[in-house]
Design an enzyme around this catalytic site. Structure first.
Site, PDB file in Angstrom:
ATOM      1  N   HIS A  49       2.755   8.584  13.603  1.00 24.16           N
ATOM      2  CA  HIS A  49       2.509   7.183  13.960  1.00 24.16           C
ATOM      3  C   HIS A  49       3.781   6.327  14.013  1.00 24.16           C
ATOM      4  CE1 HIS A  49       2.062   6.315   9.647  1.00 24.16           C
ATOM      5  NE2 HIS A  49       0.854   6.815   9.565  1.00 24.16           N
ATOM      6  N   HIS A  65      -8.240  11.969   0.863  1.00 18.06           N
ATOM      7  CA  HIS A  65      -7.743  10.895   1.743  1.00 18.06           C
ATOM      8  C   HIS A  65      -8.349  11.108   3.129  1.00 18.06           C
ATOM      9  CE1 HIS A  65      -5.130   8.015   3.570  1.00 18.06           C
ATOM     10  NE2 HIS A  65      -4.060   8.751   3.748  1.00 18.06           N
ATOM     11  N   GLU A  96      -7.327   9.820   6.087  1.00 15.72           N
ATOM     12  CA  GLU A  96      -6.479   9.761   7.281  1.00 15.72           C
ATOM     13  C   GLU A  96      -6.611  11.108   8.017  1.00 15.72           C
ATOM     14  OE1 GLU A  96      -2.457   8.314   6.680  1.00 15.72           O
ATOM     15  OE2 GLU A  96      -2.265   7.900   8.829  1.00 15.72           O
ATOM     16  N   ASP A 126      -4.805  13.300   9.356  1.00 19.49           N
ATOM     17  CA  ASP A 126      -3.960  14.474   9.085  1.00 19.49           C
ATOM     18  C   ASP A 126      -4.523  15.320   7.941  1.00 19.49           C
ATOM     19  OD1 ASP A 126      -3.246  12.164   7.621  1.00 19.49           O
ATOM     20  OD2 ASP A 126      -1.249  12.924   7.155  1.00 19.49           O
ATOM     21  N   HIS A 156      -2.370   6.311   0.046  1.00 21.53           N
ATOM     22  CA  HIS A 156      -1.780   5.444   1.029  1.00 21.53           C
ATOM     23  C   HIS A 156      -2.779   4.474   1.678  1.00 21.53           C
ATOM     24  CE1 HIS A 156      -0.538   6.171   5.561  1.00 21.53           C
ATOM     25  NE2 HIS A 156      -0.079   5.006   5.194  1.00 21.53           N
ATOM     26  N   ASP A 213      -0.802  12.038  -0.400  1.00 26.91           N
ATOM     27  CA  ASP A 213       0.445  11.578   0.242  1.00 26.91           C
ATOM     28  C   ASP A 213       1.574  11.301  -0.760  1.00 26.91           C
ATOM     29  OD1 ASP A 213      -0.416  11.717   2.872  1.00 26.91           O
ATOM     30  OD2 ASP A 213      -1.044   9.622   2.958  1.00 26.91           O
ATOM     31  N   TYR A 238      10.328   9.789   3.610  1.00 24.64           N
ATOM     32  CA  TYR A 238       8.869   9.587   3.632  1.00 24.64           C
ATOM     33  C   TYR A 238       8.507   8.281   2.916  1.00 24.64           C
ATOM     34  CZ  TYR A 238       3.904  10.738   3.300  1.00 24.64           C
ATOM     35  OH  TYR A 238       2.531  10.713   3.422  1.00 24.64           O
ATOM     36  N   HIS A 292       1.969  16.898   1.861  1.00 25.65           N
ATOM     37  CA  HIS A 292       2.975  17.175   2.899  1.00 25.65           C
ATOM     38  C   HIS A 292       4.223  17.750   2.246  1.00 25.65           C
ATOM     39  CE1 HIS A 292       0.774  14.822   5.898  1.00 25.65           C
ATOM     40  NE2 HIS A 292       0.721  13.815   5.050  1.00 25.65           N
TER      41      HIS A 292
HETATM   42 FE1  FEO Z   1      -1.970   8.900   4.747  1.00 27.47          FE
HETATM   43 FE2  FEO Z   1      -0.841  12.137   5.091  1.00 27.47          FE
HETATM   44  O1  FEO Z   1      -1.925  10.646   5.390  1.00 27.47           O
END
Ligand code: FEO
Length: 396
Positions: free
Chosen positions: A24, A79, A81, A83, A144, A163, A191, A224
């Protein structure tokens, strides 16, 4: 495809996105990973998080290397989101008997993202026993998104904070000590600067909340990049403490756009003036530098010195793009100053000042503008102007 053991009873079964180059708007030259973890007790097995939808086959192949995915009993959505949650429906199809849980806010998010899909809520009061291995949950709003949650397995001493403590970095290594601590910490900072900077208060509270639990943690396994273990855990936590506290160095970042080289020429002398004042200075042309790198450079800097020539009464669009990005990150608590060149009527400096203020910077009083090509006197004046900025940086 293999599953990678990261702690007693826990395997990494995520996916590696080697080709991701944009998250993003945050440039990701090294790709990323979407981490998912299989936690196995004597009676039940839980999958912590899923992956971005196109990567579900990779996750299932990794799960299949240690067990039949159809035998998974529980899916934890830390989460929503995409991903992490985008592949949920496809994963559920392969794990038809699995109960799905999320934070109370995550329950709403899953329903909104997946056309009314109903899942169960878990809170900090819940413990799910997998048979000699338990899962506990800490909802962590805004680390997040409002739904974000950390999951902890006491018996494996492993925290899975989604995250938090993540990095966008694709690699076969699964731990910071395997990848190299310096690389992992740099990516942790990039990050943080690009994703978590505007959420520093919530991130600081989250770290405090985890520390207050008294939980023993041998592994921090984010969603991640690589995981942290041993002495690296304290190092990563200390970086978060520093960044969430807003600690900075005597450093200024000079960023500029240029048309015919006048503003670039000024920038070189601005950097020199800052250095003369004893301030660490770095310079970036917005046309050739990833915005994510500029955000990272600002993380521990006390000032941004921004330059643009005037084009059509305003700043260059790439400078404006950077400011749009910074308005989102809102790097408050830093000084800013504007400079540039113009042909006849100005305009860029006024625009930059307004937008820098909107992004949370504290503006220094004086700007520096030059008509057409800077003369030797102009360049000397730019250095003097920058020295004053440097002194303001050091006094802060
Ligand atoms: Fe807030 Fe890795 O997504």
């Amino acid at each position: 495809m293999r599953a990678y053991p990261i702690a007693e009873g826990i395997h990494w079964v995520g996916a590696i996105d080697w080709n991701l180059r944009d998250f993003h708007g945050y440039e990701t030259p090294f790709g990323s990973t979407y981490n998912a973890y299989l936690v196995r007790g004597s009676e039940k097995t839980a999958l912590i998080d899923t992956v971005k939808a196109p990567f579900v086959p990779e996750l299932l192949a990794r799960v299949s290397s240690v067990m039949d995915p159809a035998d998974v009993d529980l899916i934890v959505v830390n989460h929503v989101e995409p991903d992490h949650n985008g592949g949920l429906r496809d994963v559920m199809a392969a794990m038809p008997d699995a109960r799905v849980v999320a934070s109370p806010s995550g329950v709403k998010g899953v329903a909104e993202y997946h056309d009314g899909l109903a899942v169960d809520a878990v809170t900090a009061d819940d413990v799910i026993d997998l048979g000699g291995r338990t899962l506990r949950f800490l909802p962590m709003p805004m680390v997040h998104w409002p739904d974000s949650m950390f999951t902890y397995c006491a018996e494996s001493k492993t925290l899975m904070p989604n995250d938090a403590f993540g990095q966008h970095y694709a690699c076969e290594e699964r731990f910071a000590d395997e990848l190299g601590l310096d690389t992992a910490l740099e990516q942790l900072g990039i990050y943080y600067a690009n994703i978590l900077l505007p959420l520093g208060t919530q991130v600081a509270k989250a770290v405090d909340k985890v520390l207050q639990t008294g939980w023993e943690i041998d592994v921090i396994a984010p969603s991640h990049g690589v995981a942290w273990r041993g002495a690296d855990i304290a190092v990563a936590i200390e970086r978060y403490r520093r960044w969430t506290a807003g600690e900075k160095r005597d450093k200024a970042v000079v960023v500029y756009g240029t048309m015919w080289g006048s503003t670039a020429e000024l920038a070189v002398h601005v950097v020199d003036g800052l250095a003369q004042a004893g301030v660490e200075a770095a310079m970036y042309d917005v046309a050739v530098t990833p915005i994510a790198h500029i955000a990272y450079e600002l993380l521990e800097a006390k000032a941004l010195v921004l330059g643009s020539p005037t084009l059509h009464h305003g700043m260059l669009y790439r400078v404006s793009g950077l400011l749009t990005y910074l308005e989102g990150l809102h790097p408050a608590g830093r000084l800013a100053a504007a400079f540039g060149s113009f042909g006849w009527g100005g305009g860029a400096i006024k625009q930059m000042r307004e937008r820098l203020e909107k992004a949370g910077f504290e503006l220094l009083a004086d700007d520096f503008g030059v008509k057409f090509r800077p003369t030797a006197d102009d360049l000397a004046a730019a250095e003097r102007w920058a020295r004053e900025i440097g002194e303001a940086v050091r006094a802060r």
